[in-house]
Scaffold this active site. Structure first.
Site, short mmCIF file in Angstrom:
data_model
loop_
_atom_site.label_atom_id
_atom_site.label_comp_id
_atom_site.label_asym_id
_atom_site.label_seq_id
_atom_site.Cartn_x
_atom_site.Cartn_y
_atom_site.Cartn_z
N HIS A 154 0.86 -1.19 0.00
CA HIS A 154 0.00 0.00 0.00
C HIS A 154 0.89 1.24 0.00
O HIS A 154 1.37 1.68 1.04
CB HIS A 154 -0.91 -0.03 1.24
N HIS A 208 -9.23 0.83 0.09
CA HIS A 208 -9.11 1.38 1.43
C HIS A 208 -10.42 1.13 2.17
O HIS A 208 -11.51 1.39 1.63
CB HIS A 208 -8.87 2.89 1.36
N GLU A 233 -10.27 2.82 7.68
CA GLU A 233 -9.26 3.75 8.20
C GLU A 233 -9.93 4.73 9.16
O GLU A 233 -9.35 5.09 10.19
CB GLU A 233 -8.61 4.50 7.05
N HIS A 247 -5.45 -0.58 5.44
CA HIS A 247 -5.79 -0.04 6.76
C HIS A 247 -6.61 -1.07 7.55
O HIS A 247 -6.04 -1.98 8.13
CB HIS A 247 -6.49 1.32 6.68
N ASP A 305 2.18 3.61 2.94
CA ASP A 305 1.14 4.57 2.56
C ASP A 305 1.74 5.76 1.81
O ASP A 305 1.65 5.83 0.59
CB ASP A 305 0.36 5.02 3.80
N ASP A 306 2.37 6.71 2.52
CA ASP A 306 2.89 7.93 1.90
C ASP A 306 4.25 8.29 2.51
O ASP A 306 4.33 9.12 3.42
CB ASP A 306 1.92 9.10 2.12
N LEU A 344 6.61 10.18 1.54
CA LEU A 344 6.94 11.59 1.45
C LEU A 344 6.46 12.36 2.67
O LEU A 344 7.11 13.31 3.12
CB LEU A 344 6.31 12.18 0.17
#
Length: 880
Positions: free
Chosen positions: A375, A666, A669, A688, A743-744, A746
């Site tokens: 993910h 998703h 969450e 999630h 997930d992210d 950044l």
């Protein structure tokens, strides 16, 4: 059943009682010290103390056994010797090989697990009894009295017998139901039960609900109710798939590369694609969308049909009702508590054995086993450091490159924003998440734009811009290269790119970006990688799509009136057609749409993304062509239409020998926990899923079917759930199919290797062992949609048969752990089935009798290994 078992279900359950030991007393002591019973209301509680059920099934295991029980001959009670606390050793792989000699004079090795339960007590009382089916050794001749006296004074040393050759452990029950002892694996099991009358009518109702919910999952995700007119479909594909001479049989072997003129499709009035033979198409398309009878007749002629929205709405309501029933909530809570307790007992008794076995898995370790980031969103796949360095390099080397449609260069964009090279720091970029994003999805989305400037996001993190996404492609390849080079550890990814459904050209634009032979940069060529598989995410942005004007019309202001000319009223059907028509066109007519057809071969899954906490409009059984509200449709309604059209597409692609596309949205969450009921019915796995801790019935169902959960604790920590409260460790210990993802990176991670950072933080925060994180890494490969050949490389040739068939030399997960997980899952399935059938009380009674026999066997073994004068005196001696 879960895909983890390769479609064949979990391994056949083991015998319910074997190799028992005194660990049942340890388990009883631990349970007695845990406190009172469950709260009875189905709510989640702590894992220690409360909620222990009246009927409890726990399994405790113990360490390595150095010697096997040996039986020298019939009638010699003192010959058997047991070393350590354990009993039998693991198992074999299907042959009857283990355990010593046959019918000769040599000592025969006997394991308690090799005998039927009714023979257990007899073995302990008469140790000389031979294994069933083997002839006992002949009685030796009576010695002369003189020789007997000499032997008593100077007994000869025992004859040396070489140990039997080592046998591999069994990974499932052998066909002859005999589990021989093995030198390389041994851990004892012990079943613990409490009281008579433990199975009540409420338990029976709960188990019937479990079975009904699982049958509904099979109806949708398992495809049990899909109607495929296979012969007509094959005929249509054969006539149109070849594109050559009709007499050439080779042309009838469809490989999905030729246009199929024998099939046509349409979006039916119910919002789901219908497929017809070309000969039937004209009649079908004339059917009135307003005439229910004609519509039903047309749907029956479709070559592929799935359950309707009416069916799904009814079934979804039934799942929600059953999951909220008090009986199922209480039963699920009790079983989940027992699974937690069993795991604690397992690691307490077998932690050393697991660590020892893991150390003996030479040639591999955690860093060399494969871990998939299941993910991860591509727009935030680079770390903040990588992104800042990339922008700095471009500003220095390509400052004069035109990057916007109005002719501005990259340097001019920075100058207009008042930025220079000194601003190119991680803090100034302002992309790392902080507490301003907690429970604020709007603030979270703005973090994707460096310096909070939308232009920066468009230039560097978008596919469609003046540069045609060149900077985004170069940055992506830097990220992919790290996976390919295995820097730090072996890893792969399933990165997500967006298709919004706003325009039909989105698929063509995405195909051009991925497949283009990019020049320049550090890594030229298309945006493809051996260590990445592409996932398409569908943002649930109907609320934006319905307000988006056309042809210069001014978009309507939310909560107000239109500021410009009247807009065209859009329907949800149009959005669905923008999403799926290009996919069906490319599947049926790949010669007309070669780039999209090629792209689909690299797409492995669909995701559905957005904030689950926003208000939803109830939809009921409304058709997409009728939905024009400004508010987002309900989550379950949107999920159904994505699933239904994807299910039809997959049946078509499979018929054309093309790859299928799984559905992994998703879910859970934030927002309504019952979103997870829809994903349970429709999906292979979810991203999630942390809201399962609020709904124990669904949690137990996810465990039984091993529905995958790809959890991102660091992302959750900043957005919705602080890491100290994250349910990940609880899910893992209960045996749910969980793994870790980023997930992210950044926004949430500090290092260049976000996935390794996720594992490191989880290990320290959740107190995970090396065996634990290796198991989590193995789950990530099982959950992924990498092709079977890739999984065989990293999991073993027989991984699809279940976790016990995964090669521990490749996964670094000791077989002790895999068998513990598999056996508990198999036993839970057996108990639910028997209790639902009304056999729970009788089965419990029989198992209690067998347990009583085994307890007596324990006592006999203990007494035999004491000399009479060595038996300790204590008041409770007669309780054993």
């Amino acid at each position: 059943m879960s895909d983890e078992w390769g479609g064949g279900g979990p391994p056949e359950p083991i015998r319910l009682l074997r190799d028992v030991s005194i660990a049942d007393m340890i388990a009883q002591e631990e349970e007695d010290g845990g406190g009172g019973g469950g709260n009875g209301n189905g709510g989640e509680g702590g894992d220690d103390g409360s909620g222990v059920p009246a009927m409890a099934l726990a399994e405790t295991t113990q360490g390595e056994v150095e010697d096997e029980t040996e039986v020298e001959g019939r009638g010699d009670r003192a010959a058997g010797k047991v070393a350590g606390e354990g009993g039998g050793k693991g198992d074999d792989d299907g042959d009857d090989g283990g355990g010593g000699g046959g019918g000769d004079d040599r000592a025969e090795r006997v394991s308690l697990s090799q005998l039927p339960l009714q023979e257990m007590d007899l073995l302990c009382r008469e140790v000389g009894t031979s294994r069933a089916g083997a002839a006992p050794p002949p009685d030796p001749p009576a010695p002369h009295r003189h020789h007997l006296q000499q032997q008593q004074q100077h007994p000869p040393p025992p004859p040396h017998q070489p140990p039997p050759p080592a046998q591999p452990p069994a990974r499932e029950r052998p066909s002859d139901n005999v589990w021989p002892e093995r030198e390389c694996l041994s851990f004892t099991r012990s079943l613990v039960f409490y009281g008579s009358g433990a199975v009540t009518k409420e338990h029976e109702r709960a188990c019937r609900y479990v079975r009904e919910c699982r049958s509904l999952r099979s109806k949708y995700h398992g495809g049990a109710s899909a109607v495929v007119r296979s012969e007509l479909l094959a005929e249509a594909l054969g006539n149109g798939g070849g594109g050559g001479d009709d007499d050439d049989d080779d042309d009838r072997d469809d490989d999905g590369t030729k246009d199929c003129d024998g099939l046509v499709y349409r979006f039916g009035p119910d919002g789901v694609v219908e497929l017809y033979r070309s000969a039937d198409a004209l009649e079908m398309f004339r059917s009135s969308a307003d005439d229910d009878a004609q519509r039903a007749a047309a749907k029956r002629r479709s070559l592929i049909a799935v359950p309707s929205i009416d069916d799904f709405s009814s079934d979804y309501d039934a799942v929600v009702r059953m999951c909220n029933d008090g009986a199922l909530r209480s039963f699920s809570f009790q079983r989940l508590q027992m699974l937690t307790s069993a795991f604690k007992m397992h690691v307490t008794a077998n932690g050393h054995a697991e660590n020892e076995q893991q150390r003996n898995l030479l040639g591999t370790d955690f860093y060399r086993t494969m871990k998939i980031d299941n993910h991860i969103h591509l727009a935030a796949a680079a770390s903040a450091k990588q992104f800042v360095n990339f922008v700095r390099d471009k500003l220095r080397s390509e400052g004069d490159t035109v990057v916007l449609e109005d002719g501005k260069t990259l340097r001019e964009v920075f100058d207009d924003a008042g930025l220079d090279s000194d601003h190119l720091t991680i803090d100034a970029f302002n992309v790392l998440a902080d507490y301003s994003v907690y429970q604020r999805f709007d603030n979270f989305n703005s973090k994707y734009s460096p310096f909070r400037l939308a232009q920066m996001r468009k230039i560097f993190l978008k596919v469609e811009n003046h540069l045609e996404g060149r900077y985004f492609a170069e940055l992506t390849k830097i990220v992919l290269n790290r996976h390919e080079q295995s820097k730090g550890h072996a890893s792969g990814a399933e990165m997500r790119l967006s298709i919004y459904g706003m325009e039909r050209e989105e698929w063509s634009n995405l195909a051009r970006w991925i497949l283009r032979d990019w020049e320049g940069g550090d890594f030229p060529g298309p945006v493809l990688s051996t260590h990445n598989r592409w996932v398409v995410q569908i943002p649930r942005l109907w609320r934006i799509y319905c307000l988006k004007g056309k042809g210069g019309n001014t978009p309507k202001i939310p909560g107000g009136t239109a500021a410009g000319a009247p807009q065209k009223i859009r329907t949800f059907q149009e959005m669905l057609e923008n999403l799926f028509r290009p996919m069906f066109e490319a599947t049926l007519y790949p010669e007309k749409h070669p780039q999209v057809a090629r792209l689909l071969r690299h797409i492995v899954a669909f995701d559905s993304v957005d904030d689950e906490g926003i208000p939803e409009s109830p939809c009921g059984c409304r058709r997409p062509s009728q939905y024009t509200d400004d508010a987002n449709p309900s989550y379950s309604w949107q999920l159904y239409y994505l699933w239904a059209n994807l299910a039809v597409l997959n049946r078509l692609r499979e018929a054309r020998n093309l790859n299928a596309i799984s559905f992994r949205p998703h879910a859970g969450e934030t927002g309504d926990a019952m979103h997870l009921a829809a994903s349970y019915m429709l999906c292979r796995s979810v991203n999630h899923g942390i809201n399962l801790h609020r709904q124990v019935s669904l949690q137990y169902l996810y465990y039984l079917d091993q529905v995958g959960l790809s959890i991102s604790p660091l992302s959750n920590n900043f957005l919705f759930c602080k890491i100290a409260n994250n349910p990940f460790p609880k899910f893992f210990r209960r045996g749910m199919n969980v793994t870790l993802s980023t997930d992210d990176p950044l926004l949430f991670h500090m290092s260049d290797d976000a996935l390794l950072e996720e594992y490191s933080v989880a290990r320290a925060t959740f107190d995970l062992s090396m065996t634990d994180i290796s198991e989590i890494a193995r789950n990530s490969v099982l959950q992924s949609d990498f092709e079977p050949s890739f999984k065989r490389q990293w999991l073993g040739d027989h991984y699809a048969r279940g976790v016990t068939h995964c090669d521990e030399n490749r996964t670094h997960v000791p077989l002790i752990r895999a068998k513990f997980r598999a056996e508990h899952l198999a036993l839970e399935h057996m108990l639910v089935t028997l209790i639902a059938a009304g056999k729970g009380s009788s089965v419990l009674k029989d198992m209690m009798m067998a347990f009583s026999t085994a307890r007596e066997a324990h006592r006999e073994i203990l007494v035999q290994n004491f000399k009479e004068e060595e038996i300790p005196e204590f008041p409770e001696q007669n309780q054993i």
